[in-house]
Every structure is written in C-alpha cells, then in structure tokens.
Design a protein around this motif. Structure first.
Motif, short mmCIF file in Angstrom:
data_model
loop_
_atom_site.label_atom_id
_atom_site.label_comp_id
_atom_site.label_asym_id
_atom_site.label_seq_id
_atom_site.Cartn_x
_atom_site.Cartn_y
_atom_site.Cartn_z
N ASN A 78 0.77 -1.11 -0.07
CA ASN A 78 -0.01 -0.08 -0.01
C ASN A 78 0.78 1.28 -0.07
O ASN A 78 0.89 2.10 -0.88
N TYR A 79 1.80 1.29 0.84
CA TYR A 79 2.72 2.35 1.01
C TYR A 79 3.54 2.47 -0.47
O TYR A 79 3.74 3.67 -0.83
N GLY A 80 3.98 1.44 -0.83
CA GLY A 80 4.91 1.40 -2.15
C GLY A 80 3.89 1.91 -3.32
O GLY A 80 4.38 2.63 -4.29
N ASP A 81 2.71 1.50 -3.44
CA ASP A 81 1.78 2.00 -4.56
C ASP A 81 1.64 3.60 -4.50
O ASP A 81 1.69 4.25 -5.52
N VAL A 82 1.48 4.04 -3.04
CA VAL A 82 1.39 5.65 -2.85
C VAL A 82 2.37 6.25 -3.32
O VAL A 82 2.64 7.19 -3.88
N LEU A 83 3.85 5.83 -3.03
CA LEU A 83 5.11 6.45 -3.08
C LEU A 83 5.20 6.59 -4.55
O LEU A 83 6.18 7.33 -4.95
N ALA A 84 5.02 5.59 -5.36
CA ALA A 84 5.22 5.27 -6.75
C ALA A 84 4.14 6.11 -7.39
O ALA A 84 4.40 6.30 -8.60
N SER A 85 2.94 6.66 -6.91
CA SER A 85 2.25 7.52 -7.89
C SER A 85 2.57 8.97 -8.04
O SER A 85 3.25 9.56 -6.87
N SER A 86 2.52 9.29 -9.14
CA SER A 86 2.86 10.99 -9.25
C SER A 86 2.06 11.89 -8.64
O SER A 86 2.22 13.08 -8.29
N GLU A 87 0.63 11.33 -8.52
CA GLU A 87 -0.34 12.55 -7.92
C GLU A 87 0.13 12.93 -6.34
O GLU A 87 0.05 13.86 -6.08
N PHE A 88 0.85 11.99 -5.70
CA PHE A 88 1.19 12.08 -4.50
C PHE A 88 2.42 12.99 -4.20
O PHE A 88 2.28 13.86 -3.42
N TRP A 89 3.09 12.86 -5.19
CA TRP A 89 4.54 13.66 -5.19
C TRP A 89 4.12 15.26 -5.48
O TRP A 89 4.67 16.25 -5.20
N THR A 90 3.32 15.23 -6.62
CA THR A 90 2.68 16.59 -7.04
C THR A 90 1.91 17.37 -5.88
O THR A 90 2.28 18.52 -5.72
N ALA A 91 1.34 16.66 -5.07
CA ALA A 91 0.59 17.28 -3.83
C ALA A 91 1.47 17.57 -2.86
O ALA A 91 1.48 18.67 -2.25
N MET A 92 2.41 16.60 -2.62
CA MET A 92 3.45 17.15 -1.82
C MET A 92 4.43 18.44 -2.25
O MET A 92 4.62 19.43 -1.24
N LEU A 93 4.58 18.47 -3.48
CA LEU A 93 5.37 19.69 -3.96
C LEU A 93 4.42 20.92 -3.87
O LEU A 93 4.89 21.98 -3.51
N PHE A 237 -11.77 25.71 -1.74
CA PHE A 237 -12.67 26.62 -2.40
C PHE A 237 -11.82 27.37 -3.66
O PHE A 237 -12.34 27.72 -4.66
N ILE A 238 -10.41 27.42 -3.58
CA ILE A 238 -9.71 28.11 -4.59
C ILE A 238 -9.27 27.43 -5.65
O ILE A 238 -9.07 27.69 -6.89
N LEU A 239 -8.81 26.14 -5.29
CA LEU A 239 -8.12 25.37 -6.18
C LEU A 239 -9.29 24.21 -6.98
O LEU A 239 -9.94 23.63 -6.20
N ASN A 240 -9.12 24.26 -8.35
CA ASN A 240 -9.77 23.28 -8.98
C ASN A 240 -9.03 22.34 -9.85
O ASN A 240 -9.59 21.17 -10.20
N ASP A 241 -8.06 22.62 -10.34
CA ASP A 241 -7.01 21.70 -11.07
C ASP A 241 -6.25 20.55 -10.08
O ASP A 241 -5.43 21.23 -9.25
N GLN A 242 -6.52 19.40 -10.47
CA GLN A 242 -5.92 18.59 -9.76
C GLN A 242 -4.30 18.64 -9.53
O GLN A 242 -3.68 18.15 -8.61
N SER A 243 -3.69 19.02 -10.38
CA SER A 243 -2.37 19.35 -10.54
C SER A 243 -1.77 20.55 -9.61
O SER A 243 -0.66 20.34 -9.38
N LEU A 244 -2.99 21.13 -9.12
CA LEU A 244 -2.45 22.24 -8.04
C LEU A 244 -2.97 21.79 -6.75
O LEU A 244 -2.80 22.44 -5.73
N PHE A 245 -3.54 20.57 -6.53
CA PHE A 245 -3.85 20.29 -5.31
C PHE A 245 -2.91 20.05 -4.34
O PHE A 245 -1.64 19.68 -4.62
N THR A 246 -3.16 20.57 -2.89
CA THR A 246 -2.16 20.17 -1.91
C THR A 246 -2.46 18.99 -1.33
O THR A 246 -3.51 18.25 -1.65
N LEU A 247 -1.74 18.45 -0.32
CA LEU A 247 -1.99 17.23 0.29
C LEU A 247 -3.38 16.94 0.97
O LEU A 247 -3.98 15.97 0.58
N PRO A 248 -3.91 17.87 1.73
CA PRO A 248 -5.12 17.64 2.24
C PRO A 248 -6.12 17.53 1.32
O PRO A 248 -7.08 16.61 0.95
#
Length: 297
Positions: A78-93, A237-248
């Motif tokens: 489970n942790y490996g799949d999350v760490l391998a996903s680009s969505e997680f690291w984009t939200a982290m950034l 309320f402010i962000l709509n694009d998934q590429s700009l999502f923060t971790l929450p």
C-alpha cells in the motif's frame, strides 16, 4: 587528619547510596492523578494516528474481518503504491510551495509590523495592535465567501498564489501577538548605543533586532508552516485543477477514487500527515521556548 583525606571522605559521602537516596527523596513527582489524566489524553491523541499508520500495512480483508487488529502479515504494497504515484508527489510539492511561501511572507511581514508596534510611539498604535489581536477570533471559515470573491476579482483563483496570500494574512495576527513582546523586551540602551556607533534604524533592525528575537521568529515560522501545510478549507474553495491540489485535497481526491480500497487510503493519509508530524516534533522545544519567552516578555 590531612586536608586531602578529609576531601576524599567528603567525596565518598557525596556519591554514596545514602546521598543518592537523599537527592532522590528531594524530587517531587506530583500527584498520580495528574499522570493518569496526562496518560489518558496522550492515548486519546495518539491512538487515531497509530490506527491510520498501522492500517496502511493491512489488507482490506484484514480491516473488514478485524478493524482493530494488527497486520498479519504486514503489507508494504500500500505504501509502495502511494509512493510510486505521481499524484502524491505533485500534491507534496504543492503543499511545500504553499507552506514555504506562507512561512516566508508571515515571518518577514510579521517581524516588520511587530517592530513598529513594539518600538515606536504613534497615534493609533493601540488600535492597530487590537485589530491584529481581533484577527485571532475570525477563522477562515467565517470569511471564506468574501475572501473567495476578492481572490476571484484579483484573478488568483486556481493558483497557489491565491491560497498563499490569504494564509499569510491569517497567520499575521498570531505572528504579531507572539513577536511584539520579544521586540519590546530589547533594551532601548542597546538601540542608543548602536545609533552612536553609526548604525541606522534599518541596520539596527537587521543586525540586532532579528538575531535577538530569533527564538520568537522560529516559533511563528513553525506555526505558520504547520498551519499552511494542514490547510484544507481555503484550497478547497480556490483550487480546481488536480495538478495544483495540496496534500489535504489530495487525500480527499484519492479517497474518492479508491473509496473501496480502505487500506491504500489509510496509507496515503499517513504519508500525508507524516511530514507535519516530523517537522512539529523536531521543533517542539523551539515552539515551547518561543511561546514562553513571549509570555515572559
């Protein structure tokens, strides 16, 4: 009896078990009820966090059969799949950019405003300080509608700047309330001596004020960082694009995509909150020391 022999006997008595028992008897451990209450509160706070972290090492079938049990066997996929996903690291950034920008803005502006409020006499200073103090009573949920309209008029909707600027504004009241006592406690004689030596007001501010108030600056910086990292309502309320999502927001989006995969959602959640927990734990003493200094000031 020589003086050397007398000193030796005194030293032996100081390290004897009797002396140790005397020193241990002087230690006051307090009421057991206090420790019991503290243990209960710590358990209440830590249990949900441990459940989320341990749940990420389980499978969905294990969670369904025994929701409160331990992994058997432990699953790392489970942790490996999350760490391998680009969505997680984009939200982290995105969260890192948001938290770092908020911290920098809140600290720089807060130190400057606090310096003026603490060191200069001018008309309306008390009113200005009271306005910043009143800002502590207005959470972002109260002002979210007019704030969204303002950000939309500024053209900052669906951008990280649209959440960084309001987060700086909401972090300023806490920053100023903590820093004003630090800056007010700096002796005026020190400023007069620096002026005699040829230092300008800005020179005194950067060379003397900022280093002397560093414990408070670190404290407000940590509070601003953690608050921005955990912010949810404003990005929602402010962000709509998934590429700009923060971790929450990333956790919410991930949970909606994998609603049936509870174990993977728990893994994503635990990895999302881990940086804030580590960051807060590393600087816990800095926060306590800074707040204590503010109270003493």
């Amino acid at each position: 009896m020589s003086a050397e022999t007398l000193n030796t006997r005194v030293a032996i008595r100081a390290i004897s078990p009797k002396g140790r028992r005397t020193r241990e008897a002087d230690v006051k451990w307090g009421s057991p009820a206090v420790y019991l209450v503290a243990l209960v509160l710590i358990t209440i706070c830590i249990t949900p966090v441990l459940y989320v972290i341990i749940g990420g090492f389980r499978t969905n079938s294990q969670i369904t059969l025994d929701p409160s049990g331990f992994p058997s066997p432990w699953q790392l996929g489970n942790y490996g799949d999350v760490l391998a996903s680009s969505e997680f690291w984009t939200a982290m950034l995105n969260s890192t950019i948001s938290a770092a920008g908020t911290t920098a803005g809140a600290v720089v502006l807060g130190v400057m405003a606090s310096y003026v409020l603490a060191r200069y006499e001018f008309a309306g200073r008390g009113v200005m300080y009271a306005l910043f103090a009143a800002g502590l009573m207005f959470p972002v949920t109260v002002a979210i509608t007019p704030l969204y309209i303002l950000i939309r008029n500024l053209g900052l909707v669906n951008s990280l700047a649209g959440i960084i600027l309001p987060q700086i504004a909401f972090a300023l009241p806490t920053t100023i309330i903590i820093l004003v006592p630090f800056l007010r406690a700096i002796p005026k004689e020190l400023e007069e001596a620096a002026s005699i030596d040829g230092a300008s007001r800005l020179g005194f501010f950067w060379r003397m004020v900022v280093p002397l108030s560093l414990p408070g600056v670190i404290t407000v910086g940590i509070l601003a960082f953690v608050g921005a990292w955990n912010g949810y309502m404003l990005p929602l309320f402010i962000l709509n694009d998934q590429s700009l999502f923060t971790l929450p927001l990333g956790v919410q989006n991930f949970a909606s995509q994998y609603s049936v995969d509870t174990a993977r959602v728990l893994a994503y959640t635990s990895l999302s909150m881990l940086p804030a927990l580590v960051f807060f734990s590393m600087f816990e003493r800095r926060i306590v020391g800074g707040l204590t200094g503010a109270v003493k000031g």
